[in-house]
Design a protein around this motif. Sequence first.
Motif, short mmCIF file in Angstrom:
data_model
loop_
_atom_site.label_atom_id
_atom_site.label_comp_id
_atom_site.label_asym_id
_atom_site.label_seq_id
_atom_site.Cartn_x
_atom_site.Cartn_y
_atom_site.Cartn_z
N ASP A 129 80.91 22.81 25.91
CA ASP A 129 79.93 23.72 25.28
C ASP A 129 79.73 25.00 26.07
N GLY A 130 80.13 24.98 27.34
CA GLY A 130 79.94 26.14 28.20
C GLY A 130 80.69 25.94 29.49
N ALA A 131 80.72 26.98 30.34
CA ALA A 131 81.48 26.89 31.58
C ALA A 131 80.70 27.47 32.76
N ILE A 132 80.97 26.91 33.95
CA ILE A 132 80.42 27.46 35.20
C ILE A 132 81.60 27.90 36.05
N LEU A 133 81.59 29.17 36.48
CA LEU A 133 82.60 29.66 37.41
C LEU A 133 82.06 29.50 38.83
N LEU A 134 82.80 28.77 39.67
CA LEU A 134 82.32 28.46 41.01
C LEU A 134 82.67 29.54 42.02
N PHE A 153 78.63 31.04 29.51
CA PHE A 153 79.08 30.75 30.87
C PHE A 153 78.10 31.33 31.88
N VAL A 154 78.15 30.75 33.08
CA VAL A 154 77.32 31.20 34.19
C VAL A 154 78.23 31.32 35.41
N VAL A 155 77.98 32.33 36.23
CA VAL A 155 78.78 32.54 37.45
C VAL A 155 77.95 32.18 38.67
N PHE A 310 72.62 23.49 41.10
CA PHE A 310 71.59 22.96 40.19
C PHE A 310 71.12 24.03 39.22
N GLU A 311 70.83 25.22 39.75
CA GLU A 311 70.32 26.32 38.90
C GLU A 311 71.40 26.80 37.93
N ALA A 312 72.66 26.76 38.37
CA ALA A 312 73.76 27.18 37.48
C ALA A 312 73.84 26.25 36.28
#
Length: 350
Positions: A129-134, A153-155, A310-312
């Motif tokens: 459903d979405g992505a996190i870039l680490l 997405f969140v970075v 956690f916040e991401a």
Amino acid sequence: MEGVIELSVTIKDVAKLANVAPSTVSRVIADSPRISQKTKERVREAMKQLGYHPNLIARSLASQSTQAIGLVMPSSTDTFFQNPFFPSVLRGISEGAHQKHYALYMVTGKTEQEIFHDIVQMVQGSRVDGAILLYSKIEDKIVDYLKENQFPFVVIGKPHKDTEEITHVDNDNVRAAKDGTKYLLSLGHERIGFVGGNPHLVVTIERMQGYKKALEEAGLVVRQEYIIHGQFLIEGGQVAVEELMSLKEPPTALLVADDLMSLGVINKLNTMGIEVPNDISIVSFNNVLLAQVSNPPLTSIDINIFDLGFEAAKNLILKIENPKEPVKRIIIPHELVIRDSCAPFKSNDA
């Protein structure tokens, strides 16, 4: 011969036991904020008693949601598997995702091209459903692709461009590096080196900016030969320090952008017969367990890695569940943790 016939438990069975409507059970499974905590507990207890496990796949099909988040790693798998930063940030992401019943889907490509291909498949195949870039780096076509496709997405880190349009979770890395450098200046050190990570990563660029600002504000000239870049690995630290200590006028202190690199720095210095902190002081970054158990224990800037993850996860899920969620810049605080790797400057002339 006696046989046992197991009948599958349904939502109606759970509703009957909990004395609620079947629709209430569905809302509890979806963790709807409209249902009181007391009712949620009663329904969950009924589910437990009956051994009822919600069919998340069927639920996903009905809601067009996968209840999964894609994790995009940096292209160097060596850095990912060896550096303690990543398990720490994953713990935070995992905790944030678990609270909302989201699974994690890891992109496992080894090269930038493979990773990009995986992202395209992930988005087009509706696998998450979405992505996190680490990570955050200069000129990232993954970010461009996700934006073009309006995919949530969140970075983790500060985006290199379009900062106001991308939700990101970060530290104030300029300020953190400035604080670490100022601490070394307060101990009387003026010849301070900087050992950074990949120069294409935004985190490296910002920490170098903070280092330079602190020196300039102290009226010192920034010496380019004191700035070395390497991978966020033990080897990166070893190569960097060998180069720095071979200079005609080597630094008396170092700001190192990562604890794992600092371990490499200390190991190499030991083999060269140079003692920390008697001969050279070190301020490091991340404050992972390595910093506490190294010899000597490292003065390190704690960037609260768990909170970054956690916040991401939390803010990505808010974005998934409400497409109108505003873009956010979340800054996680940092703190300088003083241990034994720094000492006041001692002049050789003394």
